[in-house]
Design a protein around this motif. Structure first.
Motif, mmCIF file in Angstrom:
data_model
loop_
_atom_site.group_PDB
_atom_site.id
_atom_site.type_symbol
_atom_site.label_atom_id
_atom_site.label_comp_id
_atom_site.label_asym_id
_atom_site.label_seq_id
_atom_site.Cartn_x
_atom_site.Cartn_y
_atom_site.Cartn_z
ATOM 1 N N ASN A 21 1.051 -1.518 -0.308
ATOM 2 C CA ASN A 21 0.031 -0.273 -0.320
ATOM 3 C C ASN A 21 0.676 1.312 0.180
ATOM 4 O O ASN A 21 1.879 1.563 0.511
ATOM 5 N N TRP A 67 0.547 5.844 0.831
ATOM 6 C CA TRP A 67 -0.238 6.527 1.971
ATOM 7 C C TRP A 67 0.124 8.108 1.770
ATOM 8 O O TRP A 67 1.604 8.457 1.427
ATOM 9 N N PHE A 104 -2.407 11.612 6.191
ATOM 10 C CA PHE A 104 -2.394 10.989 7.142
ATOM 11 C C PHE A 104 -1.998 11.331 8.569
ATOM 12 O O PHE A 104 -3.258 11.144 9.734
ATOM 13 N N SER A 129 -5.870 11.145 10.516
ATOM 14 C CA SER A 129 -5.614 9.945 10.240
ATOM 15 C C SER A 129 -6.722 8.493 10.554
ATOM 16 O O SER A 129 -6.640 7.442 10.027
ATOM 17 N N ARG A 177 -9.366 8.151 8.133
ATOM 18 C CA ARG A 177 -8.529 8.215 7.378
ATOM 19 C C ARG A 177 -8.303 7.194 6.054
ATOM 20 O O ARG A 177 -8.520 6.924 5.009
ATOM 21 N N PHE A 178 -7.350 6.811 6.861
ATOM 22 C CA PHE A 178 -5.989 5.604 6.871
ATOM 23 C C PHE A 178 -6.045 4.542 8.049
ATOM 24 O O PHE A 178 -5.194 4.493 8.599
ATOM 25 N N LYS A 179 -7.298 4.157 7.733
ATOM 26 C CA LYS A 179 -7.578 2.981 8.842
ATOM 27 C C LYS A 179 -6.130 1.819 8.665
ATOM 28 O O LYS A 179 -5.699 0.804 9.927
ATOM 29 N N PHE A 185 -3.620 2.259 7.338
ATOM 30 C CA PHE A 185 -1.928 2.381 8.103
ATOM 31 C C PHE A 185 -2.223 2.893 9.902
ATOM 32 O O PHE A 185 -1.173 2.932 10.142
ATOM 33 N N GLU A 186 -2.925 3.508 10.088
ATOM 34 C CA GLU A 186 -3.174 4.044 11.220
ATOM 35 C C GLU A 186 -2.640 2.302 12.678
ATOM 36 O O GLU A 186 -1.992 2.812 13.067
#
Length: 180
Positions: free
Chosen positions: A96, A98, A103, A107, A109-111, A113-114
């Motif tokens: 992936n 990001w 982010f 944060s 919005r980007f589960k 990567f979170e």
């Protein structure tokens, strides 16, 4: 213990055994950071002063990185992450990319990567939104039991690429062994 009493109350005899064995498996996980490699693609933009695995007092390898910014600030950052088997490059588990600045601004919005960042973030100074106009460091990062997702036994690689200000600037890669 209360959970086990409730299970007995409902008459299930095997559930306490499954419960205890799942706790045992949770704490029986073994993992070990094996290698760390940091590469600068533009030595006029940045350089690594440090990229090493060093054991702590309990002989657990910990990753420390210091990236010195020679030109800045970083106003945009795309981060590519590939996680997979270290021995089978063509079979990644996660691939992936990001927008790291977006982010850090939001944060939620980007589960996916979170979830990755919650393990890594506390060990670094990249805990604010862009721009970054200072050196970036990671201090004493190690994989922990809570950081490991259920995985088959094996050696894994985490390969990252960072595109700062629309140019590929650095990559950082680690390998680790995992055993249930």
């Amino acid at each position: 213990m209360l959970g086990m009493l409730c299970v007995y109350h409902h008459g299930a005899i095997l559930q306490p055994i499954i419960y205890v064995s799942s706790l045992f498996k949770l704490y029986a996980v073994k993992f070990w950071l094996r290698t760390a490699r940091c590469t600068t693609h533009d030595p006029e933009f940045s350089k690594f002063d440090l990229c090493q695995l060093a054991p702590d007092n309990a002989n657990v390898p910990r990753l420390s990185v210091v990236l010195r910014l020679l030109k800045g600030p970083i106003t945009s950052c795309k981060t590519g992450v590939t996680i997979g088997y270290a021995t089978i490059q063509s079979m990644p588990l996660i691939v992936n990319t990001w927008d790291f600045c977006a982010f850090m601004a939001d944060s939620k919005r980007f589960k996916s990567f979170e979830r990755i960042f919650e393990y890594f973030g506390p060990y670094s100074n990249i805990n604010h939104t862009c721009p970054y106009d200072h050196d970036i460091y990671v201090t004493n990062f190690t994989l922990t039991r809570r950081a490991i997702m259920p995985l088959p036994n094996g050696r894994y690689a985490i390969n990252t690429t960072y595109i700062f200000n629309k140019k590929s600037q650095i990559s950082a890669n680690i390998t680790f062994d995992f055993e249930n």
